[in-house]
Write a protein that holds these residues in place. Structure first.
Motif, PDB file in Angstrom:
ATOM      1  N   LYS A   1     -18.522  72.834 -81.356  1.00  0.00           N
ATOM      2  CA  LYS A   1     -18.129  73.309 -82.674  1.00  0.00           C
ATOM      3  C   LYS A   1     -17.711  74.772 -82.665  1.00  0.00           C
ATOM      4  N   ASP A   2     -16.594  75.030 -83.301  1.00  0.00           N
ATOM      5  CA  ASP A   2     -16.128  76.393 -83.498  1.00  0.00           C
ATOM      6  C   ASP A   2     -17.046  77.052 -84.531  1.00  0.00           C
ATOM      7  N   PRO A   3     -17.672  78.194 -84.210  1.00  0.00           N
ATOM      8  CA  PRO A   3     -18.551  78.865 -85.174  1.00  0.00           C
ATOM      9  C   PRO A   3     -17.797  79.373 -86.402  1.00  0.00           C
ATOM     10  N   LYS A   4     -16.478  79.507 -86.289  1.00  0.00           N
ATOM     11  CA  LYS A   4     -15.663  79.963 -87.405  1.00  0.00           C
ATOM     12  C   LYS A   4     -14.870  78.790 -87.964  1.00  0.00           C
ATOM     13  N   GLN A   5     -15.109  78.463 -89.227  1.00  0.00           N
ATOM     14  CA  GLN A   5     -14.417  77.357 -89.888  1.00  0.00           C
ATOM     15  C   GLN A   5     -13.622  77.869 -91.084  1.00  0.00           C
ATOM     16  N   PRO A   6     -12.445  77.301 -91.374  1.00  0.00           N
ATOM     17  CA  PRO A   6     -11.806  76.213 -90.629  1.00  0.00           C
ATOM     18  C   PRO A   6     -11.329  76.671 -89.252  1.00  0.00           C
ATOM     19  N   SER A   7     -11.437  75.785 -88.297  1.00  0.00           N
ATOM     20  CA  SER A   7     -11.140  76.117 -86.910  1.00  0.00           C
ATOM     21  C   SER A   7      -9.639  76.116 -86.641  1.00  0.00           C
ATOM     22  N   THR A   8      -9.118  77.260 -86.207  1.00  0.00           N
ATOM     23  CA  THR A   8      -7.705  77.368 -85.828  1.00  0.00           C
ATOM     24  C   THR A   8      -7.549  78.052 -84.471  1.00  0.00           C
ATOM     25  N   ASN A   9      -8.667  78.199 -83.776  1.00  0.00           N
ATOM     26  CA  ASN A   9      -8.688  78.817 -82.457  1.00  0.00           C
ATOM     27  C   ASN A   9      -8.417  77.729 -81.406  1.00  0.00           C
ATOM     28  N   PRO A  10      -7.344  77.851 -80.618  1.00  0.00           N
ATOM     29  CA  PRO A  10      -7.025  76.813 -79.635  1.00  0.00           C
ATOM     30  C   PRO A  10      -8.109  76.593 -78.581  1.00  0.00           C
ATOM     31  N   LYS A  11      -9.073  77.495 -78.498  1.00  0.00           N
ATOM     32  CA  LYS A  11     -10.205  77.298 -77.586  1.00  0.00           C
ATOM     33  C   LYS A  11     -11.036  76.112 -78.054  1.00  0.00           C
ATOM     34  N   TYR A  12     -11.072  75.890 -79.361  1.00  0.00           N
ATOM     35  CA  TYR A  12     -11.844  74.791 -79.950  1.00  0.00           C
ATOM     36  C   TYR A  12     -10.936  73.700 -80.517  1.00  0.00           C
ATOM     37  N   ALA A  13      -9.856  74.111 -81.166  1.00  0.00           N
ATOM     38  CA  ALA A  13      -8.927  73.167 -81.779  1.00  0.00           C
ATOM     39  C   ALA A  13      -7.876  72.759 -80.757  1.00  0.00           C
ATOM     40  N   ASN A  14      -8.225  71.778 -79.946  1.00  0.00           N
ATOM     41  CA  ASN A  14      -7.334  71.296 -78.886  1.00  0.00           C
ATOM     42  C   ASN A  14      -7.654  69.822 -78.606  1.00  0.00           C
TER      43      ASN A  14
END
Length: 210
Positions: free
Chosen positions: A133-146
Motif C-alpha cells: 500500500k502506498d502511504p499517500k492516497q490517492p496513489s499516483t506514485n509509479p512505485k506503487y501504482a504499477n
C-alpha cells in the motif's frame, strides 16, 4: 510463462462457455468465475455489475471475470499418463482474466481491481487494490501504482464491442480486501503524479476475489 499460458487457455475456455450460456457451474477452489450483464447504477444493491456511462457500457453489455490463485511455492508431483511422472515448481501468484462484449467499439478502457464493492456512485468501489500500500492516497506514485503492485486489465474493444485482457502477479489478494473490477474511460497512465489514473469510472463488476 508456460504456467501462465496454461491458465490463460483454461480460463479463456471458461469465458467462451460462460458467454455462450447464461448459467455456468461454480468451479472449485481456488478459482472464481463471475459472468453478468450490466445494470443501471441505481440497481447496485442487487446487481452484480453496473454501468455509470451507458454510451460506453450499455445495459445490453456483459462481462466475464475469472481468478486463478496459486497459494505457495514448492515442488509438486505430476503424471504424464501411464507410469510416467515428474516434478515442477508451483509459484505463488494470482491470475485474473476479463472478457467483455457489447461495449463501445474500438475504445481503449483502463481496467483495475478495486478494494470495495460496486455502488450507486462511481467512487463507491474505493481505490485500487495494492499489494504494497502506498502511504499517500490517492496513489499516483509509479512505485506503487504499477501493474506489478496492482492488477491492471486494460483492454481495447474490437468493432463488435468485444475485448479481453489478463494479468499475472506474484502475490495473492488479502482476504476481503479486493472486491470489484472497475472499467475506466481511458487507458491507464504510467507517468509520475498520474500513475494509475484512467479517467472516469464507467462501469463496475462485483468479484469475490479469494
Amino acid at each position: 510463462m508456460s504456467l501462465v499460458k496454461a491458465v490463460t487457455a483454461a480460463v479463456a475456455m471458461g469465458a467462451s462457455m460462460a458467454m455462450a450460456t447464461p448459467a455456468v457451474a461454480a468451479p472449485p477452489h481456488p478459482f472464481v468465475f463471475v459472468h453478468d450483464g450490466f445494470q443501471p447504477a441505481s440497481q447496485a444493491k442487487t446487481a452484480g455489475a453496473v454501468t455509470y456511462d451507458k454510451s460506453l457500457v450499455p445495459t445490453s453489455a456483459s462481462v466475464f471475470v475469472a481468478e486463478a490463485r496459486l497459494g505457495g511455492k514448492g515442488m509438486e508431483k505430476y503424471h504424464e499418463g501411464g507410469e510416467g511422472h515428474g516434478h515442477h515448481w508451483m509459484h505463488k501468484g494470482t491470475f485474473v482474466f476479463i472478457s467483455v462484449r457489447g461495449l463501445a467499439a474500438d475504445h481503449h478502457f483502463g481496467v483495475h481491481v478495486h478494494t470495495k464493492p460496486c455502488g450507486t456512485k462511481p467512487d463507491s468501489s474505493g481505490p485500487h487494490y495494492q499489494n504494497t500500500k502506498d502511504p499517500k492516497q490517492p496513489s499516483t506514485n509509479p512505485k506503487y501504482a504499477n501493474p506489478h503492485n496492482e492488477v491492471w486489465l486494460d483492454l481495447t474493444t474490437k468493432s463488435n464491442g468485444k475485448g479481453w485482457a489478463k494479468s499475472w502477479v506474484k502475490w495473492n489478494f488479502r482476504s476481503g480486501e479486493a472486491r470489484s473490477v472497475v472499467i475506466h474511460k481511458h487507458a491507464t497512465d504510467t507517468t509520475s503524479g498520474k500513475a494509475g489514473q484512467a479517467g472516469a469510472r464507467v462501469a463496475c463488476v462485483n468479484v469475490p476475489f479469494k
